[in-house]
Motif scaffolding. Structure first.
Motif, short mmCIF file in Angstrom:
data_model
loop_
_atom_site.label_atom_id
_atom_site.label_comp_id
_atom_site.label_asym_id
_atom_site.label_seq_id
_atom_site.Cartn_x
_atom_site.Cartn_y
_atom_site.Cartn_z
N VAL A 1 0.58 -1.33 0.17
CA VAL A 1 0.28 0.23 0.08
C VAL A 1 1.06 1.11 0.10
CG1 VAL A 1 -1.73 1.66 1.45
CG2 VAL A 1 -1.92 -1.63 1.35
N SER A 2 0.29 2.44 -0.80
CA SER A 2 0.90 3.45 -0.92
C SER A 2 0.50 4.56 -1.49
CB SER A 2 2.62 3.28 -1.98
OG SER A 2 1.90 3.10 -3.32
N PHE A 3 0.31 5.87 -0.70
CA PHE A 3 -0.22 7.35 -0.75
C PHE A 3 0.31 7.71 -1.68
CE2 PHE A 3 -1.08 6.71 4.33
CZ PHE A 3 -2.28 6.11 4.16
N THR A 4 -0.55 8.04 -2.74
CA THR A 4 0.20 8.68 -3.93
C THR A 4 -0.21 9.87 -4.35
OG1 THR A 4 -0.75 7.88 -5.99
CG2 THR A 4 1.24 6.99 -5.10
N VAL A 5 -0.11 11.41 -5.12
CA VAL A 5 -0.48 12.38 -4.99
C VAL A 5 -0.45 12.80 -6.57
CG1 VAL A 5 -0.58 13.46 -3.07
CG2 VAL A 5 0.86 13.81 -3.83
N ALA A 6 -1.16 13.84 -6.47
CA ALA A 6 -0.63 14.55 -8.18
C ALA A 6 -1.44 16.13 -7.58
CB ALA A 6 -1.36 13.68 -9.62
N THR A 7 -0.17 16.51 -8.37
CA THR A 7 -0.49 18.16 -7.08
C THR A 7 -1.24 18.88 -8.86
OG1 THR A 7 1.32 19.28 -8.08
CG2 THR A 7 1.62 18.21 -5.52
N ASN A 8 -1.37 18.30 -9.65
CA ASN A 8 -2.38 19.40 -10.71
C ASN A 8 -2.94 18.23 -11.55
OD1 ASN A 8 -1.59 22.40 -10.01
ND2 ASN A 8 0.39 21.20 -10.59
N PRO A 9 -4.19 18.81 -12.88
CA PRO A 9 -4.47 17.40 -13.46
C PRO A 9 -3.17 16.77 -14.44
CG PRO A 9 -5.70 19.36 -12.70
CD PRO A 9 -4.49 20.12 -12.44
N GLY A 10 -3.44 16.09 -14.70
CA GLY A 10 -2.95 15.86 -16.30
C GLY A 10 -1.23 15.72 -15.75
N ALA A 11 -0.63 16.08 -14.38
CA ALA A 11 0.68 15.90 -13.61
C ALA A 11 0.74 13.75 -13.12
CB ALA A 11 1.15 16.64 -12.81
N PRO A 12 2.10 13.26 -13.27
CA PRO A 12 2.16 12.06 -12.88
C PRO A 12 1.73 12.16 -11.41
CG PRO A 12 3.93 12.92 -13.59
CD PRO A 12 3.08 14.23 -14.25
N ALA A 13 1.30 11.03 -11.08
CA ALA A 13 1.39 10.79 -9.23
C ALA A 13 2.40 10.11 -9.13
CB ALA A 13 -0.04 9.87 -9.20
N GLY A 14 2.79 10.87 -7.95
CA GLY A 14 3.84 9.95 -6.97
C GLY A 14 3.90 9.78 -5.62
N PRO A 15 4.52 9.30 -5.02
CA PRO A 15 4.89 9.03 -3.47
C PRO A 15 4.51 10.77 -2.97
CG PRO A 15 6.90 7.85 -4.24
CD PRO A 15 6.29 8.78 -5.22
N LEU A 16 3.79 10.63 -1.83
CA LEU A 16 3.89 11.29 -0.99
C LEU A 16 4.19 12.73 -0.87
CD1 LEU A 16 0.97 13.14 0.28
CD2 LEU A 16 0.98 11.75 2.38
N ALA A 17 5.42 12.48 -0.17
CA ALA A 17 7.05 12.47 0.45
C ALA A 17 7.68 13.17 -0.87
CB ALA A 17 7.33 11.66 1.16
N LYS A 18 7.56 13.14 -1.93
CA LYS A 18 8.23 13.25 -2.93
C LYS A 18 7.48 14.20 -4.39
CE LYS A 18 11.25 9.21 -2.66
NZ LYS A 18 11.90 8.50 -4.14
N ILE A 19 6.67 14.42 -4.15
CA ILE A 19 5.48 14.89 -4.92
C ILE A 19 5.26 16.61 -4.90
CG2 ILE A 19 3.53 15.20 -7.06
CD1 ILE A 19 5.56 13.00 -7.79
N ALA A 20 4.81 15.96 -3.78
CA ALA A 20 4.11 17.81 -3.33
C ALA A 20 5.37 18.67 -1.95
CB ALA A 20 3.58 17.44 -2.18
N SER A 21 5.07 19.65 -2.73
CA SER A 21 5.66 20.85 -2.51
C SER A 21 5.56 20.92 -0.82
CB SER A 21 5.85 22.08 -2.79
OG SER A 21 4.22 22.77 -2.71
N GLY A 22 6.35 21.55 0.34
CA GLY A 22 6.15 21.94 1.46
C GLY A 22 4.84 22.23 1.85
N GLY A 23 4.08 23.12 1.37
CA GLY A 23 2.85 24.17 1.79
C GLY A 23 1.60 22.50 0.99
N GLU A 24 1.98 22.48 0.44
CA GLU A 24 1.35 21.06 -0.97
C GLU A 24 1.05 19.62 0.64
OE1 GLU A 24 0.93 22.15 -4.89
OE2 GLU A 24 2.53 21.17 -4.34
N LEU A 25 2.80 19.89 0.97
CA LEU A 25 2.57 18.46 1.35
C LEU A 25 1.90 18.78 2.82
CD1 LEU A 25 3.92 15.69 2.19
CD2 LEU A 25 5.60 16.81 3.17
N SER A 26 2.00 20.24 3.30
CA SER A 26 1.11 19.52 4.63
C SER A 26 -0.18 19.42 4.32
CB SER A 26 1.85 21.81 5.40
OG SER A 26 3.07 21.83 5.30
#
Length: 550
Positions: free
Chosen positions: A408-433
């Motif tokens: 199980v892994s939590f992944t995020v895509a911060t913008n439409p069309g952007a590839p999803a990836g691991p939560l800790a690597k994709i999001a910026s500081g504010g987004e991650l928070s």
């Protein structure tokens, strides 16, 4: 719940005692004032691995004490019981770090290891922030988090029990196959050895009896002549005859001695009786020493055969009967091995099928829980001004194990069309928070009894977004305890208890202080956070509006 923290001589803190409260506790202060030192100190007493240079300059040692209130069903009790430590409604942790780096810890006044502290900390505190590698950002814990969200503890336990049963059955089958293979490889030897032992048919204790009999017969020829001569001397032609004559003569003469011969006659009578007994014993010995020379030869052949067979198997001759039983059992295992293997194969297959069914059911439940979690997190992201971001809980196949066969892994895509990836690597500081906060809000029902700490989780956000962050932190604190280190006045305004961290210089030494703020002091602190060092009446008015809006 964390009730208090006492810090002495750590970094830029000389002495600091804090009494925390239920609900939302906020800590504010200028950058560099020492807010992170409080978290370092708490992490130190909880056994977390952190910076080594904690002791305040010039101090011999630094010390941190933390005390917690525990409910009767708090999981910390189980950790304490496993470690053999006392537990009750209050838990007191104390840890010392000397200037040389030596650390010592106590739990409820008992010495304890850092490992026990770390196990306890997992039941006491959750730390969330941009550098959080112990909680939601740690991929190794995502499966457990999803299981908590989906209330899958019972299903996971069923999978674990099925896995243990399946592994046990597989190991028994492998062991039986290996034993049968080994036994089959030596089948010819076993059959020959059993036939050889059965032909000789050794009996328990036989070798010792034969050895005694052989030594007696060997000694017989050497001693029998002397024993025969002794018997002749003792017999009627020897001592017995002479003593008998002497007795008759004395008895005939006794009448004329007026009793003077009574005692000698009595003694001589006794001596004759003893002599007769000795003569009979010697005779019996002579009879026992009579043997057929062929009997000696037969005894030696049997004895030597037993010893030769024992040497062949590198055992004592007395162990031959036991060896025969063991070899026959191994032969029986070969003869019945195929049936036993079939039985174990059937059992292993059944156990594996039970595990497969339980693991499949758990995987289905996890995928269902993942979809629900994704919907819940995305619903929380919209008020946090991340309505275009996507959160996905990925459940992918992994090697079967005690917790199923899912990764199980939590992944995020911060913008439409952007590839999803691991939560800790994709999001910026504010987004991650904000991702962490949204996820934690969805999981909050599973954190009862745990103090949640958010370290500048509002970094990079402001305005309405910061207000949304504050609302969710306040909601998390309802019925529990949340500590927030923040630079956001919108978040700080939501606090039920407000602490200000500040630095002062005392005798050319910089020290950090923490002060519980009164309502008026709190207005000034929020005003400082709004306007900076120059606190204006407009800033105070804005601070009051923030507080009144809560």
């Amino acid at each position: 719940m964390l009730r208090g923290l006492d810090i002495r001589d750590l970094l830029i803190i000389d002495r600091l005692e804090l009494d925390f409260q239920p609900g939302l506790n906020v800590l504010t202060g200028e950058t560099g004032a020492g807010k992170s030192i409080l978290l370092d100190s708490l992490g130190f007493v909880l056994g977390w691995r952190g910076r080594a240079d904690l002791v305040r300059t010039g101090a011999a040692q630094g010390e941190v004490t933390a005390w917690f209130d525990l409910d009767d069903d708090h999981p910390a009790h189980a950790v304490l019981a496993e470690a053999g430590l006392p537990s009750g409604a209050e838990l007191i942790l104390r840890r010392i770090n000397t200037a040389e780096g030596r650390k010592t810890a106590w739990i409820n006044d008992r010495r304890a290891s850092g490992e026990v502290l770390r196990k306890l900390s997992e039941t006491l505190v959750e730390l969330h922030g941009q550098h959080d590698d112990r909680g939601l950002l740690n991929p190794s814990g995502h499966r457990a988090i999803l299981d908590q969200f989906g209330a899958l503890a019972d299903q996971r336990q069923s999978v674990r029990e099925a896995w243990r049963a399946s592994v046990t059955a597989a190991r028994q089958l492998d062991a039986a196959r290996a034993a049968l293979e080994q036994a089959a490889a030596e089948e010819d030897f076993l059959r020959h050895a059993v036939a050889e032992i059965d032909k000789l048919a050794p009996e328990a204790g036989e070798e010792a009896e034969l050895d005694t009999k052989r030594r007696l017969m060997q000694a017989a020829e050497r001693v029998r002549a002397d024993i025969a001569r002794a018997h002749s001397v003792l017999g009627g032609d020897g001592a017995e005859g002479a003593m008998g004559d002497a007795l008759r003569w004395l008895e005939g003469a006794a009448e004329g001695t007026e009793g003077r011969l009574d005692e000698p006659i009595a003694a001589l009578s006794r001596a004759l009786a003893e002599l007769d007994e000795a003569s009979d014993g010697v005779l019996r010995c002579l009879e026992a020493l009579e043997f057929d020379p062929f009997d000696l030869e037969t005894t030696e052949e049997r004895l030597f055969a037993l010893r030769a067979l024992a040497r062949k198997h590198d055992i004592a001759a007395s162990e031959l009967p036991t060896l025969a039983d063991d070899l026959r059992a191994r032969l029986n295992a070969i003869d019945s091995g195929a049936d036993r293997i079939s039985e174990l194969e059937r059992e292993a297959k059944e156990r594996a099928a039970v595990y497969d069914a339980a693991a499949d059911a758990l995987s289905d439940a996890r995928r269902s829980a993942a979809r629900r979690l994704d919907v819940a997190v995305e619903a929380e992201l919209a008020p946090l001004k991340m309505d275009r971001a996507r959160f996905e809980t990925r459940v992918s196949p992994s090697e079967p194990g005690a917790d199923g066969r899912d990764e199980v892994s939590f992944t995020v895509a911060t913008n439409p069309g952007a590839p999803a990836g691991p939560l800790a690597k994709i999001a910026s500081g504010g987004e991650l928070s904000r991702f962490l906060l949204a996820l934690k809000v969805c999981l909050s029902g599973e954190s009862d009894g745990v103090t949640m700490i958010f370290d500048e989780i509002d970094r990079g956000v402001g305005g309405a977004t910061a207000d949304a962050v504050g609302r969710r932190l306040a909601a998390l604190a309802e019925g529990g305890q949340v500590l927030v280190v923040t630079h956001s006045p919108q978040v700080a305004a939501r606090g039920a208890h407000h602490w200000q961290v500040a630095k002062r210089v005392d005798n050319d030494m910089t020290l950090s202080t923490v002060t519980a703020l009164s309502p008026e002091d709190r207005v000034d602190e929020l005003a400082r956070m709004i306007s900076g060092d120059a606190i204006t009446e407009e800033a105070r008015a804005a601070a009051r509006r923030l507080i009144d809006a809560v």
